[in-house]
Design a protein around this motif. Structure first.
Motif, PDB file in Angstrom:
ATOM      1  N   VAL A  95     -43.288 -55.456 -63.607  1.00 53.16           N
ATOM      2  CA  VAL A  95     -44.077 -55.985 -64.720  1.00 53.16           C
ATOM      3  C   VAL A  95     -45.484 -56.343 -64.236  1.00 53.16           C
ATOM      4  O   VAL A  95     -45.641 -57.015 -63.212  1.00 53.16           O
ATOM      5  CB  VAL A  95     -43.374 -57.222 -65.334  1.00 53.16           C
ATOM      6  N   CYS A  96     -46.474 -55.843 -64.966  1.00 51.85           N
ATOM      7  CA  CYS A  96     -47.872 -56.111 -64.630  1.00 51.85           C
ATOM      8  C   CYS A  96     -48.481 -56.857 -65.813  1.00 51.85           C
ATOM      9  O   CYS A  96     -48.433 -56.351 -66.937  1.00 51.85           O
ATOM     10  CB  CYS A  96     -48.658 -54.811 -64.454  1.00 51.85           C
ATOM     11  N   GLU A  97     -49.005 -58.028 -65.566  1.00 51.14           N
ATOM     12  CA  GLU A  97     -49.592 -58.815 -66.664  1.00 51.14           C
ATOM     13  C   GLU A  97     -50.975 -59.251 -66.273  1.00 51.14           C
ATOM     14  O   GLU A  97     -51.195 -59.747 -65.157  1.00 51.14           O
ATOM     15  CB  GLU A  97     -48.765 -60.073 -66.884  1.00 51.14           C
ATOM     16  N   HIS A  98     -51.907 -59.067 -67.171  1.00 57.89           N
ATOM     17  CA  HIS A  98     -53.252 -59.522 -66.879  1.00 57.89           C
ATOM     18  C   HIS A  98     -54.028 -59.765 -68.162  1.00 57.89           C
ATOM     19  O   HIS A  98     -54.168 -58.840 -68.974  1.00 57.89           O
ATOM     20  CB  HIS A  98     -53.978 -58.494 -66.009  1.00 57.89           C
ATOM     21  N   VAL A 101     -52.609 -58.504 -71.527  1.00 55.74           N
ATOM     22  CA  VAL A 101     -52.023 -57.156 -71.540  1.00 55.74           C
ATOM     23  C   VAL A 101     -50.789 -57.154 -70.634  1.00 55.74           C
ATOM     24  O   VAL A 101     -50.811 -57.728 -69.545  1.00 55.74           O
ATOM     25  CB  VAL A 101     -53.031 -56.108 -71.009  1.00 55.74           C
ATOM     26  N   THR A 102     -49.718 -56.537 -71.119  1.00 53.78           N
ATOM     27  CA  THR A 102     -48.495 -56.439 -70.309  1.00 53.78           C
ATOM     28  C   THR A 102     -48.085 -54.980 -70.181  1.00 53.78           C
ATOM     29  O   THR A 102     -48.051 -54.254 -71.179  1.00 53.78           O
ATOM     30  CB  THR A 102     -47.335 -57.214 -70.978  1.00 53.78           C
ATOM     31  N   VAL A 103     -47.789 -54.567 -68.952  1.00 55.15           N
ATOM     32  CA  VAL A 103     -47.285 -53.210 -68.702  1.00 55.15           C
ATOM     33  C   VAL A 103     -45.975 -53.349 -67.937  1.00 55.15           C
ATOM     34  O   VAL A 103     -45.905 -54.088 -66.956  1.00 55.15           O
ATOM     35  CB  VAL A 103     -48.274 -52.383 -67.844  1.00 55.15           C
ATOM     36  N   GLY A 104     -44.932 -52.657 -68.407  1.00 56.35           N
ATOM     37  CA  GLY A 104     -43.673 -52.607 -67.654  1.00 56.35           C
ATOM     38  C   GLY A 104     -43.448 -51.169 -67.257  1.00 56.35           C
ATOM     39  O   GLY A 104     -43.612 -50.272 -68.085  1.00 56.35           O
ATOM     40  N   LEU A 105     -43.111 -50.922 -65.990  1.00 63.83           N
ATOM     41  CA  LEU A 105     -42.908 -49.517 -65.622  1.00 63.83           C
ATOM     42  C   LEU A 105     -41.700 -49.325 -64.721  1.00 63.83           C
ATOM     43  O   LEU A 105     -41.320 -50.207 -63.960  1.00 63.83           O
ATOM     44  CB  LEU A 105     -44.183 -48.943 -65.000  1.00 63.83           C
ATOM     45  N   ALA A 116     -42.308 -46.972 -57.987  1.00 67.14           N
ATOM     46  CA  ALA A 116     -42.553 -47.897 -59.105  1.00 67.14           C
ATOM     47  C   ALA A 116     -43.406 -49.075 -58.620  1.00 67.14           C
ATOM     48  O   ALA A 116     -44.364 -49.482 -59.293  1.00 67.14           O
ATOM     49  CB  ALA A 116     -41.229 -48.395 -59.681  1.00 67.14           C
ATOM     50  N   ALA A 117     -43.068 -49.607 -57.435  1.00 67.55           N
ATOM     51  CA  ALA A 117     -43.828 -50.743 -56.903  1.00 67.55           C
ATOM     52  C   ALA A 117     -45.277 -50.335 -56.613  1.00 67.55           C
ATOM     53  O   ALA A 117     -46.222 -51.083 -56.911  1.00 67.55           O
ATOM     54  CB  ALA A 117     -43.153 -51.274 -55.640  1.00 67.55           C
ATOM     55  N   GLU A 118     -45.457 -49.132 -56.056  1.00 70.97           N
ATOM     56  CA  GLU A 118     -46.814 -48.629 -55.760  1.00 70.97           C
ATOM     57  C   GLU A 118     -47.628 -48.459 -57.042  1.00 70.97           C
ATOM     58  O   GLU A 118     -48.795 -48.846 -57.129  1.00 70.97           O
ATOM     59  CB  GLU A 118     -46.735 -47.247 -55.117  1.00 70.97           C
ATOM     60  N   ALA A 119     -46.972 -47.864 -58.046  1.00 74.45           N
ATOM     61  CA  ALA A 119     -47.657 -47.644 -59.328  1.00 74.45           C
ATOM     62  C   ALA A 119     -48.024 -48.981 -59.953  1.00 74.45           C
ATOM     63  O   ALA A 119     -49.118 -49.140 -60.521  1.00 74.45           O
ATOM     64  CB  ALA A 119     -46.763 -46.836 -60.265  1.00 74.45           C
ATOM     65  N   ALA A 120     -47.118 -49.972 -59.821  1.00 72.82           N
ATOM     66  CA  ALA A 120     -47.401 -51.299 -60.395  1.00 72.82           C
ATOM     67  C   ALA A 120     -48.623 -51.916 -59.725  1.00 72.82           C
ATOM     68  O   ALA A 120     -49.470 -52.530 -60.398  1.00 72.82           O
ATOM     69  CB  ALA A 120     -46.179 -52.201 -60.249  1.00 72.82           C
ATOM     70  N   SER A 121     -48.735 -51.750 -58.408  1.00 70.77           N
ATOM     71  CA  SER A 121     -49.920 -52.295 -57.707  1.00 70.77           C
ATOM     72  C   SER A 121     -51.188 -51.651 -58.244  1.00 70.77           C
ATOM     73  O   SER A 121     -52.206 -52.324 -58.462  1.00 70.77           O
ATOM     74  CB  SER A 121     -49.860 -52.020 -56.207  1.00 70.77           C
ATOM     75  N   ALA A 122     -51.121 -50.323 -58.457  1.00 69.72           N
ATOM     76  CA  ALA A 122     -52.294 -49.604 -58.954  1.00 69.72           C
ATOM     77  C   ALA A 122     -52.655 -50.075 -60.363  1.00 69.72           C
ATOM     78  O   ALA A 122     -53.841 -50.259 -60.686  1.00 69.72           O
ATOM     79  CB  ALA A 122     -52.024 -48.106 -58.947  1.00 69.72           C
ATOM     80  N   VAL A 123     -51.636 -50.291 -61.198  1.00 67.11           N
ATOM     81  CA  VAL A 123     -51.892 -50.740 -62.580  1.00 67.11           C
ATOM     82  C   VAL A 123     -52.492 -52.152 -62.565  1.00 67.11           C
ATOM     83  O   VAL A 123     -53.442 -52.443 -63.296  1.00 67.11           O
ATOM     84  CB  VAL A 123     -50.591 -50.703 -63.427  1.00 67.11           C
ATOM     85  N   ARG A 124     -51.951 -53.036 -61.691  1.00 71.85           N
ATOM     86  CA  ARG A 124     -52.487 -54.413 -61.624  1.00 71.85           C
ATOM     87  C   ARG A 124     -53.961 -54.380 -61.243  1.00 71.85           C
ATOM     88  O   ARG A 124     -54.790 -55.097 -61.800  1.00 71.85           O
ATOM     89  CB  ARG A 124     -51.684 -55.241 -60.609  1.00 71.85           C
ATOM     90  N   LYS A 125     -54.287 -53.501 -60.293  1.00 75.44           N
ATOM     91  CA  LYS A 125     -55.667 -53.372 -59.838  1.00 75.44           C
ATOM     92  C   LYS A 125     -56.556 -52.853 -60.977  1.00 75.44           C
ATOM     93  O   LYS A 125     -57.642 -53.379 -61.239  1.00 75.44           O
ATOM     94  CB  LYS A 125     -55.716 -52.413 -58.644  1.00 75.44           C
ATOM     95  N   ALA A 126     -56.048 -51.841 -61.681  1.00 78.05           N
ATOM     96  CA  ALA A 126     -56.822 -51.255 -62.786  1.00 78.05           C
ATOM     97  C   ALA A 126     -57.078 -52.305 -63.880  1.00 78.05           C
ATOM     98  O   ALA A 126     -58.178 -52.368 -64.440  1.00 78.05           O
ATOM     99  CB  ALA A 126     -56.075 -50.058 -63.364  1.00 78.05           C
ATOM    100  N   LEU A 127     -56.066 -53.128 -64.171  1.00 83.32           N
ATOM    101  CA  LEU A 127     -56.244 -54.154 -65.210  1.00 83.32           C
ATOM    102  C   LEU A 127     -57.309 -55.165 -64.778  1.00 83.32           C
ATOM    103  O   LEU A 127     -58.129 -55.601 -65.595  1.00 83.32           O
ATOM    104  CB  LEU A 127     -54.918 -54.864 -65.501  1.00 83.32           C
TER     105      LEU A 127
END
Ligand code: SHN
Ligand code: NAI
Length: 131
Positions: A95-98, A101-105, A116-127
């Protein structure tokens, strides 16, 4: 309903609690530190999932996790079994929250939790970069 009280159970209790779930934990010990949970301080016994909306099996005992998965599937309750993707009927997302905005992947078929963990880090950074 979360069965198990270690690091993985604690992480999932925190996520579910954050989204307003009424979380019950069944485990002889609870190291979560999360407050708003209902802790039942004993081992799991079949029948414990009656009335639950969703289940997480996160003990360090393969046989117990298997049994939780089996009870949940029998009752039609979605279940994530932390040590065996094949026994899950849903995968616990990263779960990425910022800032509103919330993204679950999840990875395809829950087959690559590292990805999944790598993608979540990338999404958190992008947010964060949206700021
Ligand atoms: C199938 C799934 C089932 C489910 O649990 O629902 C599952 C299964 C398994 N995970 C294992 C190990 C680890 N998983 C993590 C991390 C995460 N695992 C998560 C989800 C899922 N894990 C579901 C698929 C979701 C998907 O693929 O998209 C995340 C996304 C969410 C969360 O856990 O909160 C979270 C990243 C969160 C984030 O970064 O934000 C770490 C690292 C860590 O804990 O820090 C390790 C240890 C190190 C390593 O092995 O890499 C093992 C081997 C266990 C063993 O053998 O002992 C299995 C068993 C198997 O694959 O069969
Ligand atoms: N899906 C994921 O993200 C990950 C999954 N894992 C798997 O998750 C499981 C749990 O990992 P950790 O939290 O690190 O383990 P841990 O050893 O910290 O905690 C295990 C917990 O299970 C409880 N427990 C044991 N028998 C029980 C029973 N009969 N009834 C109720 N509770 C019982 C213990 O009291 C303890 O609280 C392991 O099987 C591990 O392989 C590990 C890392 C990541």
């Amino acid at each position: 309903m979360i069965v198990g009280g270690g690091a993985i159970a604690a992480r999932r209790a925190a996520v579910l609690g954050e989204f307003g779930a009424a979380v019950t934990v069944i485990a002889p010990e609870w190291k979560g530190g999360v407050r708003n949970i209902d802790w039942v301080p004993r081992v799991y016994v079949p029948g414990d999932l009656a009335g639950a909306f969703l289940a997480v099996a996160a003990t360090d005992d393969r046989e117990v996790n298997r049994s939780v998965g089996e009870e949940a599937r029998k009752l039609g309750i979605p279940v994530s079994v932390a040590d065996r993707r094949e026994e899950c009927t849903f995968f616990f997302p990263a779960v990425c929250e910022h800032r509103g905005v919330t993204v679950g992947l999840v990875s395809h078929s829950g087959g690559d939790h590292r990805r999944a963990a790598e993608a979540a880090s990338a999404v958190r950074k992008a947010l964060e970069e949206l700021d």
